[in-house]
Scaffold this active site. Structure first.
Site, PDB file in Angstrom:
ATOM      1  N   HIS A 137      -4.492   9.891  -3.207  1.00 29.41           N
ATOM      2  CA  HIS A 137      -5.788  10.105  -3.857  1.00 29.41           C
ATOM      3  C   HIS A 137      -6.600  11.160  -3.100  1.00 29.41           C
ATOM      4  O   HIS A 137      -7.272  11.991  -3.706  1.00 29.41           O
ATOM      5  CB  HIS A 137      -6.582   8.796  -3.898  1.00 29.41           C
ATOM      6  CG  HIS A 137      -6.075   7.804  -4.900  1.00 29.41           C
ATOM      7  ND1 HIS A 137      -5.973   8.090  -6.239  1.00 29.41           N
ATOM      8  CD2 HIS A 137      -5.643   6.513  -4.755  1.00 29.41           C
ATOM      9  CE1 HIS A 137      -5.508   7.034  -6.886  1.00 29.41           C
ATOM     10  NE2 HIS A 137      -5.292   6.062  -6.003  1.00 29.41           N
ATOM     11  N   HIS A 147       0.126   5.940  -0.873  1.00 27.85           N
ATOM     12  CA  HIS A 147      -0.495   5.987  -2.207  1.00 27.85           C
ATOM     13  C   HIS A 147      -1.987   6.300  -2.090  1.00 27.85           C
ATOM     14  O   HIS A 147      -2.505   7.184  -2.798  1.00 27.85           O
ATOM     15  CB  HIS A 147      -0.298   4.645  -2.917  1.00 27.85           C
ATOM     16  CG  HIS A 147      -1.153   4.478  -4.138  1.00 27.85           C
ATOM     17  ND1 HIS A 147      -0.722   4.793  -5.406  1.00 27.85           N
ATOM     18  CD2 HIS A 147      -2.439   4.034  -4.285  1.00 27.85           C
ATOM     19  CE1 HIS A 147      -1.694   4.559  -6.271  1.00 27.85           C
ATOM     20  NE2 HIS A 147      -2.741   4.088  -5.609  1.00 27.85           N
ATOM     21  N   GLU A 148      -2.685   5.606  -1.207  1.00 25.85           N
ATOM     22  CA  GLU A 148      -4.122   5.837  -1.047  1.00 25.85           C
ATOM     23  C   GLU A 148      -4.399   7.242  -0.535  1.00 25.85           C
ATOM     24  O   GLU A 148      -5.382   7.885  -0.922  1.00 25.85           O
ATOM     25  CB  GLU A 148      -4.722   4.793  -0.093  1.00 25.85           C
ATOM     26  CG  GLU A 148      -4.613   3.359  -0.573  1.00 25.85           C
ATOM     27  CD  GLU A 148      -5.279   3.126  -1.920  1.00 25.85           C
ATOM     28  OE1 GLU A 148      -6.242   3.864  -2.251  1.00 25.85           O
ATOM     29  OE2 GLU A 148      -4.844   2.235  -2.656  1.00 25.85           O
ATOM     30  N   GLU A 182      -3.914   7.366 -10.755  1.00 19.65           N
ATOM     31  CA  GLU A 182      -3.104   6.381 -10.047  1.00 19.65           C
ATOM     32  C   GLU A 182      -1.609   6.725 -10.141  1.00 19.65           C
ATOM     33  O   GLU A 182      -0.854   6.539  -9.186  1.00 19.65           O
ATOM     34  CB  GLU A 182      -3.362   4.985 -10.608  1.00 19.65           C
ATOM     35  CG  GLU A 182      -4.751   4.446 -10.358  1.00 19.65           C
ATOM     36  CD  GLU A 182      -5.064   4.233  -8.886  1.00 19.65           C
ATOM     37  OE1 GLU A 182      -4.106   4.052  -8.097  1.00 19.65           O
ATOM     38  OE2 GLU A 182      -6.242   4.245  -8.534  1.00 19.65           O
TER      39      GLU A 182
END
Length: 425
Positions: free
Chosen positions: A282, A278-279, A358
Site C-alpha cells: 500500500h 502486503h501492507e 487491496e
C-alpha cells in the site's frame, strides 16, 4: 402532517428491513462454486465444522445489522427533526450572548448524547454478538471506555467543524461549500499526520516490537519498499479481540508499521512477513495518498450536492422538518442524514476502488515474498480468526467489502502457483 410522515417513514423502514432479512437469511447466495470444492479456497478444507457453522451464522447477523442500522440512523435523524427536538436542543439554554462555538458545543453535546443513548442498545448488541461468537475478548468496562473516548473525540472534532461550517454558510450562502472544502484539505492532512501518535494511543498501548529478530526481517522488507521507518510497533489487542491484523499508518515522519499482538502469537514468521509485505505494498503504491485525494474529491462532490439539495428540501418541507433556515444549527440533523445517505449509496464505488488497491497490495506481497504457501495459509488464518465469509452475497460484497473476498484472494494465489508450476515443467 408530521405524524403522517413519521408513520410513512416507519412503514418504509419496516418493508426495507424485511426485504433485507429475506435476502441475507433466505436467498441462498454466497456459496462456494462447485469447481472450487475441495480446493485450498474451500473453507471445508481449513475450518472445523463448528467454525463453518459459526461463520455462516455470525456473518448473516452482521450483514443484516449493517444494512439495517444505517437506515435506522436516518430514521432517528428524521424523527429528531419532525418532532422539533432539534429546535428544542437549540433553545435549551439561554445562550443568546455567548460565542457561537459555545452555543454549538452545547447543542452538539445534547444531540450527540441523545444519539448515544438511542444507539447504545444496538451498539451493545453488536458487542455482545462479538463476545458470544468468540471474536471479542474485551471486558465491558474497556468497551465502555473506548465508547466514551469515541464520544468526546468525535464531539470535539464536530464542534470545530460545525462552527466553521455554519460560519461559512452565514458568510456566503452560495459558495460556503467550496470554502468548507478548501479548509478540509489541511484539516484532513493534519489528522492523518497526528493519528498514529496522538489519537491511536488513547485506545491502546503501542510499544516497539519485542521480537528483535523478526523486527530486523520486517525492516529489511521495509527497506526494499523504501519505507522511512526505524521501528516496528506492537499493539496490545489480545485483551480486546481474537482477530488478526497489521497495518502501515500515518504520513511523513509519523509513518509507522504496526502489528497486533494476536497476529504475532498466532501466525508463523513467513505468514507475518507476507502480511507486512502486503501492507508495505500500500505504501509503495501510494494508496494512502490516493485515499486522501479520493476522500477530498468525494467531499467536494458531497458538499456541492448539499449546497444544491438542502435549500430546496428546506424550502419545500421546512415546516414539516421544523427547519426555519439553512444557516440555523437546528438544520444539522438534515445535514447529517444526507451525509450518511450519500456515503451509503456511494459505498459500492469506494469499496470497488479499495478492493482494487487491496488486490494490488496482494500482488506486491506475492511477488516480493515469492511464498504462495504462506500467502494461502495467511488468508485461511485470517478467515478462521474473524469467522469471515469466503464468498459473501453480491450486495454484501458491494456495500461492505473494502477487500477482495477470501475466495478471490486464495483462488488467485493458487492459480498463479499452478501456472508457474506448469511453466517450470
Amino acid at each position: 402532517m408530521a405524524k403522517k410522515w413519521g408513520i410513512t417513514a416507519l412503514l418504509i423502514f419496516g418493508v426495507y428491513a424485511l426485504v433485507m432479512y429475506i435476502y441475507i437469511f433466505h436467498s441462498g447466495s454466497g456459496g462456494i462454486p462447485a469447481t472450487l470444492k475441495g480446493t485450498v479456497a474451500d473453507p471445508d478444507t481449513f475450518m472445523t465444522e463448528r467454525e463453518l457453522y459459526l461463520s455462516g451464522e455470525y456473518s448473516k447477523i452482521r450483514n443484516f445489522l449493517f444494512f439495517v442500522l444505517t437506515p435506522f440512523e436516518w430514521l432517528v435523524y428524521f424523527f429528531i427533526l419532525i418532532t422539533g427536538l432539534s429546535q428544542l436542543f437549540e433553545r435549551w439554554l439561554p445562550l443568546k450572548n455567548k460565542w457561537a462555538i459555545v452555543k454549538n458545543a452545547v447543542y452538539l453535546f445534547l444531540l450527540s448524547f441523545f444519539l448515544f443513548i438511542v444507539m447504545f442498545p444496538l451498539d451493545y448488541f453488536r458487542f455482545y454478538l462479538s463476545k458470544y461468537y468468540g471474536i471479542s475478548t474485551q471486558a465491558f468496562s474497556s468497551w465502555m471506555r473506548d465508547n466514551l473516548i469515541d464520544f468526546w473525540i468525535t464531539l470535539g472534532e464536530t464542534v470545530l467543524l460545525v462552527t466553521v461550517l455554519y460560519w461559512l454558510i452565514n458568510k456566503s450562502t452560495k459558495r460556503w461549500w467550496l470554502h468548507a472544502w478548501l479548509l478540509m484539505i489541511p484539516f484532513t492532512i493534519f489528522l492523518m499526520f497526528i493519528q498514529p501518535v496522538v489519537i491511536d494511543p488513547l485506545y491502546n498501548d503501542f510499544y516497539p516490537l519485542t521480537n528483535k529478530e523478526l523486527e530486523t526481517k520486517i525492516l529489511a522488507v521495509a527497506e526494499q519498499a523504501n519505507i522511512p521507518t526505524e521501528h516496528v510497533y506492537e499493539v496490545n489487542m489480545a485483551e480486546k479481540t481474537n482477530a488478526l491484523n497489521a497495518y502501515v499508518t500515518g504520513i511523513g515522519s509519523n509513518a509507522r508499521i504496526v502489528l497486533w499482538d494476536t497476529t504475532l502469537s498466532r501466525l508463523s514468521e513467513s505468514e507475518i512477513l507476507f502480511i507486512m509485505a502486503h501492507e508495505m505494498g500500500h505504501y509503495v503504491e501510494k494508496h494512502i495518498y490516493f485515499g486522501i485525494a479520493g476522500y477530498l474529491l468525494t467531499t467536494l462532490v458531497g458538499l456541492w450536492l448539499m449546497a444544491k439539495i438542502m435549500p430546496r428540501i428546506i424550502a419545500r418541507f421546512g415546516r414539516v422538518l421544523n427547519i426555519n433556515r439553512l444557516n440555523a444549527i437546528h438544520s444539522l440533523p438534515l445535514f447529517l442524514l444526507m451525509t450518511s445517505f450519500l456515503l451509503f449509496v456511494s459505498s459500492p464505488v469506494s469499496n470497488y476502488v479499495s478492493r482494487y488497491q487491496e488486490t494490488r497490495a496482494d500482488q506486491y506481497a506475492i511477488d516480493l515474498m515469492a511464498d504462495p504457501e504462506a500467502a494461502v495459509s495467511t488468508f485461511q488464518q485470517l478467515t478462521k480468526a474473524g469467522l469471515n465469509e469466503v464468498n459473501p452475497p453480491l450486495l454484501v460484497k458491494w456495500f461492505r467489502y473494502g477487500h477482495p473476498t477470501m475466495l478471490e484472494r486464495i483462488t488467485r494465489i493458487a492459480s498463479e502457483k499452478e501456472l508457474k508450476e506448469q511453466d517450470a515443467r
